[in-house]
Motif scaffolding. Structure first.
Motif, PDB file in Angstrom:
ATOM      1  N   THR A 122       0.685  -1.673   0.181  1.00  0.00           N
ATOM      2  CA  THR A 122       0.049  -0.103  -0.073  1.00  0.00           C
ATOM      3  C   THR A 122       1.072   1.179  -0.147  1.00  0.00           C
ATOM      4  O   THR A 122       0.563   2.462  -0.824  1.00  0.00           O
ATOM      5  N   GLU A 142     -11.868   1.928 -12.364  1.00  0.00           N
ATOM      6  CA  GLU A 142     -12.652   1.976 -11.574  1.00  0.00           C
ATOM      7  C   GLU A 142     -11.832   1.318  -9.993  1.00  0.00           C
ATOM      8  O   GLU A 142     -12.014   1.594  -8.883  1.00  0.00           O
ATOM      9  N   ASP A 143     -11.594   0.059 -10.319  1.00  0.00           N
ATOM     10  CA  ASP A 143     -11.413  -0.749  -9.244  1.00  0.00           C
ATOM     11  C   ASP A 143      -9.828  -0.425  -9.245  1.00  0.00           C
ATOM     12  O   ASP A 143      -8.859  -0.993  -7.595  1.00  0.00           O
ATOM     13  N   GLU A 144      -9.051   0.575  -9.477  1.00  0.00           N
ATOM     14  CA  GLU A 144      -8.117   0.860  -9.377  1.00  0.00           C
ATOM     15  C   GLU A 144      -7.324   2.734  -8.922  1.00  0.00           C
ATOM     16  O   GLU A 144      -6.551   2.494  -9.343  1.00  0.00           O
ATOM     17  N   THR A 146      -7.983   4.562  -6.842  1.00  0.00           N
ATOM     18  CA  THR A 146      -7.246   5.063  -5.655  1.00  0.00           C
ATOM     19  C   THR A 146      -6.335   4.164  -5.071  1.00  0.00           C
ATOM     20  O   THR A 146      -6.001   2.991  -5.861  1.00  0.00           O
ATOM     21  N   GLU A 148      -5.376   2.208  -2.877  1.00  0.00           N
ATOM     22  CA  GLU A 148      -6.006   1.390  -2.028  1.00  0.00           C
ATOM     23  C   GLU A 148      -6.592   0.481  -2.660  1.00  0.00           C
ATOM     24  O   GLU A 148      -5.902  -0.572  -2.610  1.00  0.00           O
ATOM     25  N   LYS A 149      -7.137   0.828  -3.635  1.00  0.00           N
ATOM     26  CA  LYS A 149      -8.110  -0.244  -4.412  1.00  0.00           C
ATOM     27  C   LYS A 149      -6.530  -1.207  -5.145  1.00  0.00           C
ATOM     28  O   LYS A 149      -6.383  -2.243  -5.861  1.00  0.00           O
ATOM     29  N   ARG A 150      -5.881  -0.136  -5.941  1.00  0.00           N
ATOM     30  CA  ARG A 150      -4.871  -0.587  -6.694  1.00  0.00           C
ATOM     31  C   ARG A 150      -3.675  -1.489  -5.606  1.00  0.00           C
ATOM     32  O   ARG A 150      -3.361  -2.476  -6.336  1.00  0.00           O
ATOM     33  N   ASN A 152      -5.304  -3.256  -3.273  1.00  0.00           N
ATOM     34  CA  ASN A 152      -5.962  -4.340  -3.348  1.00  0.00           C
ATOM     35  C   ASN A 152      -5.869  -5.689  -4.505  1.00  0.00           C
ATOM     36  O   ASN A 152      -5.557  -6.506  -4.307  1.00  0.00           O
ATOM     37  N   LYS A 153      -5.681  -4.876  -5.331  1.00  0.00           N
ATOM     38  CA  LYS A 153      -5.810  -6.342  -6.384  1.00  0.00           C
ATOM     39  C   LYS A 153      -4.661  -6.365  -6.973  1.00  0.00           C
ATOM     40  O   LYS A 153      -4.660  -7.414  -7.368  1.00  0.00           O
TER      41      LYS A 153
END
Length: 192
Positions: A122, A142-144, A146, A148-150, A152-153
């Motif tokens: 992170t 959409e899934d990357e 931010t 945090e999303k990046r 997580n992915k």
């Protein structure tokens, strides 16, 4: 070539020709510039940040540059010498995939303990995110879109739970097997 003190030692030159794809001319050219910019023969984190800032004029490269600096300061003396610097340039620009991924692993291994955890992923994703110009950020999926999303992915590719940690071999294997993971571990400026 100028006087011997500014000439690059044969050993270092040979070594750099082996470990990088650069030619003797390129290396000598850089060495001359290096001598001009860094008369002490050492680069400090601040100087390294300035070099990096030139590559990313539209974004904030500071924290990413700090992490890159840490990963190449192999003897932990707080400076980069010419050899560490050229290897840094080489690894971040080209280089064999495995070598590049070994470097990426050390970039993500913030505390240098030989493992990566999700917190470290992170932290690096946050630094990478700052490299991305604002207008590009708005176009991210959409899934990357931010840090945090990046993170997580990316973490999901390794099949680890949030509290588990990742060894170097697992990291390299996970990235090689997933093109998306490869894309997420660094930022490639869009070609205009």
């Amino acid at each position: 070539m100028g006087n011997t003190s500014s000439a690059l030692s044969k050993e270092i030159l040979e070594d750099l020709k082996l470990t990088t794809k650069f030619t003797e001319n390129e290396i000598s050219q850089w060495y001359e510039n290096f001598q001009k910019q860094c008369p002490t023969g050492r680069i400090t984190p601040e100087e390294f940040e300035q070099i990096y800032a030139r590559f990313f004029p539209d974004s904030d490269a500071k924290s990413y540059a700090r992490h890159v600096f840490r990963s190449f300061d192999t003897n932990d003396d707080g400076t980069l010498d010419f050899k560490e610097y050229i290897i840094a340039l080489h690894m971040t620009s080209s280089g064999k995939t495995t070598r590049k991924l070994e470097w990426a692993f050390s970039l993500f291994d913030v505390d240098k303990n030989g493992y990566i955890n999700k917190t470290e992923v992170t932290e690096i994703c946050q630094a990478i995110f700052k490299l991305i110009p604002k207008e590009e950020q708005s176009k991210l999926p959409e899934d990357e879109n931010t840090p945090e999303k990046r993170a997580n992915k990316l973490w999901a590719f390794f099949g680890k739970k949030d509290k588990e940690r990742l060894a170097e071999g697992e990291f390299i294997k996970g990235v090689i097997e997933n093109e998306n993971a490869m894309r997420l571990i660094h930022y490639e400026p869009l070609k205009h």
